[in-house]
Design a protein around this motif. Structure first.
Motif, PDB file in Angstrom:
ATOM      1  N   ARG A 293       0.838  -1.207   0.000  1.00 52.74           N
ATOM      2  CA  ARG A 293       0.000   0.000   0.000  1.00 52.74           C
ATOM      3  C   ARG A 293       0.873   1.257   0.000  1.00 52.74           C
ATOM      4  NH1 ARG A 293      -3.267   2.744  -1.856  1.00 52.74           N
ATOM      5  NH2 ARG A 293      -4.844   3.936  -0.744  1.00 52.74           N
ATOM      6  N   SER A 294       1.966   1.228   0.743  1.00 51.74           N
ATOM      7  CA  SER A 294       2.868   2.392   0.797  1.00 51.74           C
ATOM      8  C   SER A 294       3.492   2.661  -0.561  1.00 51.74           C
ATOM      9  CB  SER A 294       3.968   2.176   1.838  1.00 51.74           C
ATOM     10  OG  SER A 294       3.418   2.084   3.140  1.00 51.74           O
ATOM     11  N   GLU A 295       3.915   1.593  -1.237  1.00 49.52           N
ATOM     12  CA  GLU A 295       4.508   1.773  -2.574  1.00 49.52           C
ATOM     13  C   GLU A 295       3.485   2.368  -3.544  1.00 49.52           C
ATOM     14  OE1 GLU A 295       6.268  -0.618  -6.405  1.00 49.52           O
ATOM     15  OE2 GLU A 295       5.933  -1.770  -4.566  1.00 49.52           O
ATOM     16  N   GLU A 296       2.284   1.849  -3.477  1.00 47.52           N
ATOM     17  CA  GLU A 296       1.202   2.329  -4.355  1.00 47.52           C
ATOM     18  C   GLU A 296       0.891   3.807  -4.082  1.00 47.52           C
ATOM     19  OE1 GLU A 296      -3.403   1.320  -3.984  1.00 47.52           O
ATOM     20  OE2 GLU A 296      -2.241  -0.472  -4.489  1.00 47.52           O
ATOM     21  N   MET A 297       0.780   4.166  -2.809  1.00 44.42           N
ATOM     22  CA  MET A 297       0.477   5.556  -2.440  1.00 44.42           C
ATOM     23  C   MET A 297       1.625   6.493  -2.809  1.00 44.42           C
ATOM     24  SD  MET A 297      -1.458   5.088   1.234  1.00 44.42           S
ATOM     25  CE  MET A 297      -1.594   6.851   1.558  1.00 44.42           C
ATOM     26  N   ALA A 298       2.865   6.026  -2.581  1.00 42.49           N
ATOM     27  CA  ALA A 298       4.032   6.849  -2.911  1.00 42.49           C
ATOM     28  C   ALA A 298       4.050   7.163  -4.409  1.00 42.49           C
ATOM     29  CB  ALA A 298       5.316   6.136  -2.501  1.00 42.49           C
ATOM     30  N   ALA A 299       3.758   6.159  -5.226  1.00 42.74           N
ATOM     31  CA  ALA A 299       3.737   6.370  -6.682  1.00 42.74           C
ATOM     32  C   ALA A 299       2.672   7.411  -7.053  1.00 42.74           C
ATOM     33  CB  ALA A 299       3.472   5.051  -7.397  1.00 42.74           C
ATOM     34  N   GLU A 300       1.506   7.312  -6.417  1.00 42.11           N
ATOM     35  CA  GLU A 300       0.426   8.279  -6.693  1.00 42.11           C
ATOM     36  C   GLU A 300       0.853   9.691  -6.292  1.00 42.11           C
ATOM     37  OE1 GLU A 300      -2.786   6.716  -4.391  1.00 42.11           O
ATOM     38  OE2 GLU A 300      -3.128   5.006  -5.741  1.00 42.11           O
ATOM     39  N   ILE A 301       1.455   9.818  -5.122  1.00 45.69           N
ATOM     40  CA  ILE A 301       1.896  11.122  -4.613  1.00 45.69           C
ATOM     41  C   ILE A 301       2.941  11.743  -5.536  1.00 45.69           C
ATOM     42  CG2 ILE A 301       3.216  12.254  -2.747  1.00 45.69           C
ATOM     43  CD1 ILE A 301       1.837  10.143  -0.839  1.00 45.69           C
ATOM     44  N   LEU A 302       3.937  10.945  -5.917  1.00 43.35           N
ATOM     45  CA  LEU A 302       5.035  11.470  -6.725  1.00 43.35           C
ATOM     46  C   LEU A 302       4.575  11.830  -8.139  1.00 43.35           C
ATOM     47  CD1 LEU A 302       8.052   9.267  -5.562  1.00 43.35           C
ATOM     48  CD2 LEU A 302       7.245  11.442  -4.668  1.00 43.35           C
ATOM     49  N   LYS A 303       3.626  11.071  -8.662  1.00 40.65           N
ATOM     50  CA  LYS A 303       3.067  11.428  -9.979  1.00 40.65           C
ATOM     51  C   LYS A 303       2.277  12.728  -9.875  1.00 40.65           C
ATOM     52  CE  LYS A 303       2.984   6.742 -11.802  1.00 40.65           C
ATOM     53  NZ  LYS A 303       2.200   5.490 -11.880  1.00 40.65           N
ATOM     54  N   ARG A 304       1.532  12.857  -8.796  1.00 38.32           N
ATOM     55  CA  ARG A 304       0.737  14.082  -8.579  1.00 38.32           C
ATOM     56  C   ARG A 304       1.636  15.311  -8.488  1.00 38.32           C
ATOM     57  NH1 ARG A 304      -1.888  12.953  -3.564  1.00 38.32           N
ATOM     58  NH2 ARG A 304      -0.493  14.317  -2.408  1.00 38.32           N
ATOM     59  N   LEU A 305       2.823  15.130  -7.878  1.00 40.94           N
ATOM     60  CA  LEU A 305       3.756  16.239  -7.725  1.00 40.94           C
ATOM     61  C   LEU A 305       4.718  16.366  -8.913  1.00 40.94           C
ATOM     62  CD1 LEU A 305       4.555  15.975  -3.903  1.00 40.94           C
ATOM     63  CD2 LEU A 305       3.156  17.694  -5.046  1.00 40.94           C
ATOM     64  N   LYS A 306       4.437  15.613  -9.968  1.00 42.43           N
ATOM     65  CA  LYS A 306       5.173  15.711 -11.243  1.00 42.43           C
ATOM     66  C   LYS A 306       6.669  15.387 -11.094  1.00 42.43           C
ATOM     67  CE  LYS A 306       1.401  17.042 -13.309  1.00 42.43           C
ATOM     68  NZ  LYS A 306       1.099  18.383 -13.770  1.00 42.43           N
TER      69      LYS A 306
END
Length: 442
Positions: A293-306
């Motif tokens: 779950r952490s890996e999945e959320m981290a990927a979402e966060i980093l994509k959101r922050l470009k």
């Protein structure tokens, strides 16, 4: 107060003064010089209009001429020279609708964000400090120039810059400046992801990365990194832990070096824990599945922050394997390097050590001892240049095809089998042995 200006900066100021204009070094370079730091770059402000500046210097570039900035090229170096200006009305918490040039230095300094960044200097006038920047440097305070609410309404990103400067310098934030941030933090929603990311990385790679906590306390993360809100509120009643998830992340940050991907992974490696928390009948908290779950959320966060793809891939690898057991044996470590990737394994060990140091003392000695042994074996593998991936294998797919293996999936399968042989025993990584073994497998 005397500041040693670089020769080329002196030349630009002197030349502008000789032409009848005022000119000063201004902003961060003045602040850093007073603090005894080497400025990254030197900005110059002047009463000359952009056209007048261009007339004084032979080689200039129109970098931001509508905002009064001309880049002066001097012996291969670039220096930004900006006309004193007054910003017009801000409509979007980001940009002034227009700028008005002025001949008054104080009017220009008045529009700057913080007192420590609103000082100017030249050898003729000395230090110009009309807003108490020196006093705030001495008292280690980040304070807005004039009315804090006005400064943050002009450009909402200044709220993150306040935290960033406090993290970089180890300063506290003035109480009125803090109050204004708490009131206006929602305006950060209007700021582009790219600008947010830049400040975010500067905080994380500062000497005080745990000042992310300050951003949380002031309501900034609620807007730019809402996932942290749950982390700070999630307790960990478990023998291995003594902090909330959020505090554990802050302590992990403090135990990592200032590498961008490593610090991001330290911040986000347990970000999925709030979503996976369960409590057993004995009141012990568990977080099964938190790594995924952490890996999945981290990927979402980093994509959101470009963030760029390389950074995202690196952070995901660190998080994916941060909880894996690695036994301190040669075979186990070689297999772990192969699984994680040679380019990420060293950083992963650093993250695991920082993670451990941010936990309770329960079994810490054993955990650190195991890590020390794995680290020593890893260094030995590097020194001996042992094969840990297909690219280091003594034969290639072409060699297998020369033996009659048809091009395609079978080649990859055979190479993987041969790599397993070498991971088991590095001395087998010879062309002779592997070709002989391959013939038995065809």
């Amino acid at each position: 107060m005397q500041i040693k200006l670089p020769e080329k900066v002196k030349q630009i100021i002197t030349k502008l003064e000789a032409a009848g204009y005022e000119a000063y070094a201004v902003g961060g370079c003045v602040r850093d010089s007073i603090l005894g730091k080497e400025p990254d770059d030197w900005d110059i402000t002047t009463s000359a209009t952009p056209e007048q500046t261009k007339a004084v210097f032979g080689h200039t570039i129109d970098t931001g001429i509508q905002h009064g900035t001309v880049t002066v090229r001097l012996a291969g170096e670039s220096f930004e020279v900006t006309t004193y200006r007054i910003d017009g009305e801000y409509e979007d918490s980001r940009h002034p609708k227009n700028v008005v040039f002025t001949a008054n230095l104080v009017e220009d300094l008045k529009r700057r964000d913080f007192t420590i960044n609103a000082m100017a200097y030249n050898d003729r006038s000395g230090l110009v400090d009309v807003f108490g920047g020196i006093a705030d440097l001495e008292n280690k305070i980040i304070r807005c120039v004039g009315n804090a609410k006005e400064r943050f309404t002009e450009d909402a990103l200044r709220m993150m810059r306040a935290v960033r400067f406090s993290a970089q310098l180890g300063f506290s934030i003035d109480i009125d400046t803090e109050r204004a941030i708490m009131e206006l933090a929602p305006n950060l929603a209007k700021i582009s992801a790219e600008r947010i990311r830049i400040e975010f990385v500067k905080i994380l790679t500062s000497p005080n990365p745990d000042y992310i906590r300050v951003a949380y306390d002031l309501g900034i993360t609620q807007i730019v990194l809402p996932e942290l809100e749950d982390a700070f509120e999630t307790t960990q009643n478990n023998p291995h832990h003594l902090y909330t998830v959020g505090e554990h992340l802050m302590h992990t940050l403090l135990n990592t070096r200032a590498d961008k991907s490593l610090r991001i992974a330290a911040l986000l490696h347990d970000i999925g824990k709030p979503a996976t928390k369960t409590t057993d009948e004995d009141g012990i908290d568990h977080f099964h599945g938190h790594v995924e779950r952490s890996e999945e959320m981290a990927a979402e966060i980093l994509k959101r922050l470009k963030f760029d793809n390389d950074t995202i891939a690196c952070v995901r690898s660190y998080i994916r394997y941060h909880d894996d057991d690695i036994h301190p044996t040669q075979k186990s470590v070689r297999r772990a390097i192969n699984k994680v990737g040679e380019e990420y394994f060293g950083g992963l060990l650093e993250l695991r050590r920082a993670d451990c140091l941010a936990q309770s003392m329960y079994m810490r000695e054993e955990k650190i001892d195991t890590l020390d042994k794995v680290e020593a074996i890893y260094q030995e593998i590097l020194e001996k240049q042992q094969c840990v991936s297909l690219k280091d294998l003594a034969i290639t797919g072409n060699d297998l095809m020369a033996l009659g293996v048809p091009q395609g999936k079978k080649v990859g399968e055979l190479l993987s089998v041969l790599l397993e042989e070498v991971l088991e025993e590095p001395s087998r990584n010879t062309r002779e042995y592997l070709l002989k073994k391959a013939k038995t497998l065809i």
